[in-house]
Design a protein around this motif. Structure first.
Motif, PDB file in Angstrom:
ATOM      1  N   LYS A  33       0.732  -1.256  -0.033  1.00 32.88           N
ATOM      2  CA  LYS A  33      -0.132  -0.035  -0.011  1.00 32.88           C
ATOM      3  C   LYS A  33       0.932   1.436  -0.167  1.00 32.88           C
ATOM      4  N   GLU A  34       2.089   1.265   0.701  1.00 28.81           N
ATOM      5  CA  GLU A  34       2.913   2.422   0.805  1.00 28.81           C
ATOM      6  C   GLU A  34       3.552   2.503  -0.265  1.00 28.81           C
ATOM      7  N   ALA A  35       3.931   1.348  -0.986  1.00 26.04           N
ATOM      8  CA  ALA A  35       4.665   1.375  -2.269  1.00 26.04           C
ATOM      9  C   ALA A  35       3.886   1.987  -3.266  1.00 26.04           C
ATOM     10  N   ASN A  36       2.308   1.623  -3.301  1.00 30.76           N
ATOM     11  CA  ASN A  36       1.685   2.084  -4.322  1.00 30.76           C
ATOM     12  C   ASN A  36       1.598   3.726  -4.055  1.00 30.76           C
ATOM     13  N   LYS A  37       1.426   4.237  -2.919  1.00 29.37           N
ATOM     14  CA  LYS A  37       1.500   5.668  -2.591  1.00 29.37           C
ATOM     15  C   LYS A  37       2.545   6.367  -3.111  1.00 29.37           C
ATOM     16  N   ILE A  38       3.802   5.831  -2.849  1.00 30.82           N
ATOM     17  CA  ILE A  38       5.047   6.325  -3.347  1.00 30.82           C
ATOM     18  C   ILE A  38       4.934   6.493  -4.903  1.00 30.82           C
ATOM     19  N   ALA A  39       4.652   5.261  -5.552  1.00 31.45           N
ATOM     20  CA  ALA A  39       4.590   5.413  -7.033  1.00 31.45           C
ATOM     21  C   ALA A  39       3.759   6.216  -7.626  1.00 31.45           C
ATOM     22  N   LYS A  71      11.400   0.195 -10.524  1.00 28.26           N
ATOM     23  CA  LYS A  71      12.095   0.677  -9.502  1.00 28.26           C
ATOM     24  C   LYS A  71      11.947   0.062  -8.233  1.00 28.26           C
ATOM     25  N   PRO A  72      12.599  -0.872  -8.194  1.00 31.26           N
ATOM     26  CA  PRO A  72      12.611  -1.795  -6.901  1.00 31.26           C
ATOM     27  C   PRO A  72      12.906  -1.142  -5.461  1.00 31.26           C
ATOM     28  N   GLU A  73      13.611   0.228  -5.660  1.00 31.17           N
ATOM     29  CA  GLU A  73      13.805   0.851  -4.558  1.00 31.17           C
ATOM     30  C   GLU A  73      12.649   1.326  -3.818  1.00 31.17           C
ATOM     31  N   ILE A  74      11.348   1.335  -4.430  1.00 24.87           N
ATOM     32  CA  ILE A  74      10.208   1.889  -4.119  1.00 24.87           C
ATOM     33  C   ILE A  74       9.899   1.026  -3.074  1.00 24.87           C
ATOM     34  N   MET A  75       9.943  -0.300  -3.282  1.00 27.74           N
ATOM     35  CA  MET A  75       9.399  -1.344  -2.225  1.00 27.74           C
ATOM     36  C   MET A  75      10.334  -1.361  -1.062  1.00 27.74           C
ATOM     37  N   GLU A  76      11.544  -0.993  -1.289  1.00 26.88           N
ATOM     38  CA  GLU A  76      12.502  -0.925   0.022  1.00 26.88           C
ATOM     39  C   GLU A  76      12.141   0.348   0.952  1.00 26.88           C
ATOM     40  N   GLU A  77      11.790   1.579   0.103  1.00 32.93           N
ATOM     41  CA  GLU A  77      11.567   2.746   1.015  1.00 32.93           C
ATOM     42  C   GLU A  77      10.180   2.501   1.678  1.00 32.93           C
TER      43      GLU A  77
END
Length: 158
Positions: free
Chosen positions: A88-94, A128-134
């Motif tokens: 959910k947070e990754a979707n928000k960032i993306a 951008k796999p770094e999005i999941m990390e963030e």
């Protein structure tokens, strides 16, 4: 193949092809319903784009909207609510990044359908796999802060 004329604001008419006919898989009622859903989907997407358009600007948009209607196809929607807080947070960032990219090119997010935004968000996350990390970092940080706050509150209550 038949077409369905959509009467839109600003005097715009768009013809939506009706490719679904009674045949091997669909009954006549199913084909009619599917064709209505197709036309309604095209109408909804176009109306979202017409919200901020004046009559003067709308005159030149008929061809663009007709091209959109001709090229439209059903797509799979991604679920809006994810049970996984990291996803959910990754979707928000993306989504924030997609909106920023749209604005950088001079557009507004409302120029795009929800399906288009969801598609762009999925592409950004996959590239951008770094999005999941963030996202994982943010969720873990939030959990840690909440845990510390809860510990403090329980100590005060005791």
């Amino acid at each position: 193949m038949t077409t369905r004329a959509l009467k839109l604001p600003h005097g715009i008419t768009v013809n939506v092809s009706q490719p679904y006919t009674e045949g091997h898989v669909l009954s006549a009622v199913e084909a009619d319903k599917l064709n209505r859903v197709l036309a309604d989907s095209v109408r909804s997407a176009i109306l979202a784009k017409l919200k901020n358009v004046s009559d003067a600007d709308a005159a030149g948009l008929s061809d663009e909207f007709q091209h959109y209607a001709d090229a439209y196809s059903f797509s799979v929607r991604t679920p809006k609510a994810s049970a996984d807080p990291v996803a959910k947070e990754a979707n928000k960032i993306a989504k924030e990044q997609v909106f920023a990219a749209i604005r950088k090119k001079g557009g507004t997010p409302s120029d795009y359908s929800a399906e288009q935004i969801a598609e762009y968000v999925a592409k950004v996350i996959s590239h951008k796999p770094e999005i999941m990390e963030e996202a994982a970092r943010r969720v873990n940080s939030s959990r840690q802060l909440a845990g510390e706050l809860l510990d403090d509150l329980l100590d005060e209550a005791a």
